[in-house]
Design a protein around this motif. Structure first.
Motif, short mmCIF file in Angstrom:
data_model
loop_
_atom_site.label_atom_id
_atom_site.label_comp_id
_atom_site.label_asym_id
_atom_site.label_seq_id
_atom_site.Cartn_x
_atom_site.Cartn_y
_atom_site.Cartn_z
N MET A 130 -46.22 -52.95 27.19
CA MET A 130 -47.40 -53.68 27.68
C MET A 130 -48.33 -52.73 28.46
O MET A 130 -49.54 -52.74 28.25
N ARG A 187 -50.04 -50.37 25.98
CA ARG A 187 -51.10 -51.04 25.22
C ARG A 187 -52.35 -51.27 26.07
O ARG A 187 -53.47 -51.00 25.64
N LEU A 188 -52.15 -51.76 27.30
CA LEU A 188 -53.29 -52.04 28.17
C LEU A 188 -54.03 -50.77 28.57
O LEU A 188 -55.27 -50.74 28.60
N SER A 189 -53.29 -49.71 28.87
CA SER A 189 -53.97 -48.46 29.24
C SER A 189 -54.70 -47.87 28.04
O SER A 189 -55.81 -47.36 28.19
N GLU A 198 -56.01 -49.56 25.53
CA GLU A 198 -57.20 -50.39 25.30
C GLU A 198 -58.33 -50.03 26.27
O GLU A 198 -59.48 -49.88 25.87
#
Length: 192
Positions: free
Chosen positions: A46, A49-51, A53
């Motif tokens: 998670m 993925r967030l970093s 994006e």
């Protein structure tokens, strides 16, 4: 990315070039960060993925700002300014694979490696979406550009070069290095 255009519109071409270099270095560091995050398996999925994006969105925005800044800089270039050239290194494998290996902006003897997307988009304006006959199309484009700059620069062709190397083993491929005055980008606008 914040870009300071200076106190007035009279900033010199060298100052603009140095600003462009800082922008290119920032873009390259963001790309390296994305590669590092991809390779680091101890980062939770998670968080990875967030970093990715967040950085990816910022990276695309920075590349757009870079390209806009480059176009503005080239548009304001006039006689008596230092020479600015653009160089693209292309790799063509067989008849269908077309890739940019490197894109470089030159100001006299100084170079800035610029985002590969610029070379990729410029190459696609030359050869089209299909890479069929890409070598022939690049050579034809170069000859036309060389003739134009020969007229504009009164026979000074030191800034126009084309190197085409054909490789036969392990498979048929071409390595192409094309260098032209950077104002060729104004004639073939691209966007990221």
């Amino acid at each position: 990315m914040a870009v300071n255009m200076g106190r007035s519109s009279g900033s010199t071409l060298r100052e603009q070039y140095l600003t462009l270099k800082v922008m290119a270095d920032n873009i390259r560091s963001q790309e390296q960060f994305l590669m590092m995050v991809d390779r680091e398996h101890i980062i939770p999925d998670m968080a990875r993925r967030l970093s990715k994006e967040a950085i990816s969105e910022d990276l695309i925005s920075n590349k757009r700002v870079f390209l806009d800044f480059l176009y503005n800089m080239l548009a304001r270039t006039g006689p008596g300014e230092p020479d600015m050239d653009i160089e693209f290194h292309y790799l063509i494998i067989d008849k269908g694979f077309f890739e940019v290996d490197k894109s470089i902006l030159w100001m006299q003897e100084n170079e800035v490696v610029i985002p590969f997307e610029i070379g990729e988009k410029f190459g696609k304006t030359i050869v089209g979406e299909e890479a069929v006959d890409a070598v022939r199309k690049i050579i034809a484009f170069y000859k036309e550009a060389e003739a134009r700059f020969d007229r504009e620069h009164f026979g000074d062709l030191d800034r126009c070069t084309l190197l085409v190397l054909e490789e036969h083993f392990p498979q048929s491929s071409w390595h192409i290095r094309m260098r032209l005055p950077a104002k060729i980008l104004n004639d073939h606008p691209i966007s990221i």
